[in-house]
Design an enzyme around this catalytic site. Structure first.
Site, short mmCIF file in Angstrom:
data_model
loop_
_atom_site.label_atom_id
_atom_site.label_comp_id
_atom_site.label_asym_id
_atom_site.label_seq_id
_atom_site.Cartn_x
_atom_site.Cartn_y
_atom_site.Cartn_z
CB ILE A 191 -0.94 -0.01 1.23
CG1 ILE A 191 -1.75 -1.31 1.27
CG2 ILE A 191 -1.83 1.22 1.25
CD1 ILE A 191 -2.65 -1.54 0.07
CG HIS A 192 1.37 3.28 -3.42
ND1 HIS A 192 1.01 4.39 -4.16
CD2 HIS A 192 0.86 2.21 -4.08
CE1 HIS A 192 0.31 4.00 -5.22
NE2 HIS A 192 0.21 2.68 -5.19
CB CYS A 193 1.10 8.18 0.13
SG CYS A 193 2.88 8.33 -0.09
#
Length: 120
Positions: free
Chosen positions: A42-44
């Site tokens: 998961i990433h920004c």
């Protein structure tokens, strides 16, 4: 070289590292459905500022991987969902529409805080 996409991994789904043994890395932006998040890094989400295509470079922290193939919907998925499936197999034709293939060693482990970039 120009950075066309950059993001930072913020957390790792419980089953996400398992895909590395299959030479895959699956990403999704923050806010992914829980059943999907379990399998993703998961990433920004960053903004895609160019075209994703063979000849680009993927950078995971400081390791560079040449992009060898891009599926038909991979760029759209990355732009809209932050979702991409990376395959570390160097294929020159995309196996699936949402897959990006690269050449290089499979990362042994990725940690939260890892930078993901595509450069052209």
């Amino acid at each position: 070289m120009t950075v066309i996409y950059q993001t930072t991994i913020t957390r790792i789904g419980q089953s996400a590292p398992d895909a590395l043994s299959d030479k895959m890395l699956i990403t999704f932006r923050e806010g992914a459905p829980a059943d999907i998040e379990e399998y993703c890094f998961i990433h920004c989400h960053g903004e895609l500022k160019g075209t994703l295509r063979p000849g680009n470079q993927l950078e995971l922290d400081d390791i560079c991987y040449p992009v060898t193939a891009v599926g038909d919907v991979a760029e759209q998925n990355l732009r809209e969902l932050g979702h991409i499936t990376l395959r570390f197999d160097g294929q020159t034709e995309a196996e699936f529409p949402g897959t990006v293939h690269v050449t290089g060693p499979v990362p042994e482990a990725l940690q939260a805080g890892c930078t993901v970039k595509f450069v052209a």
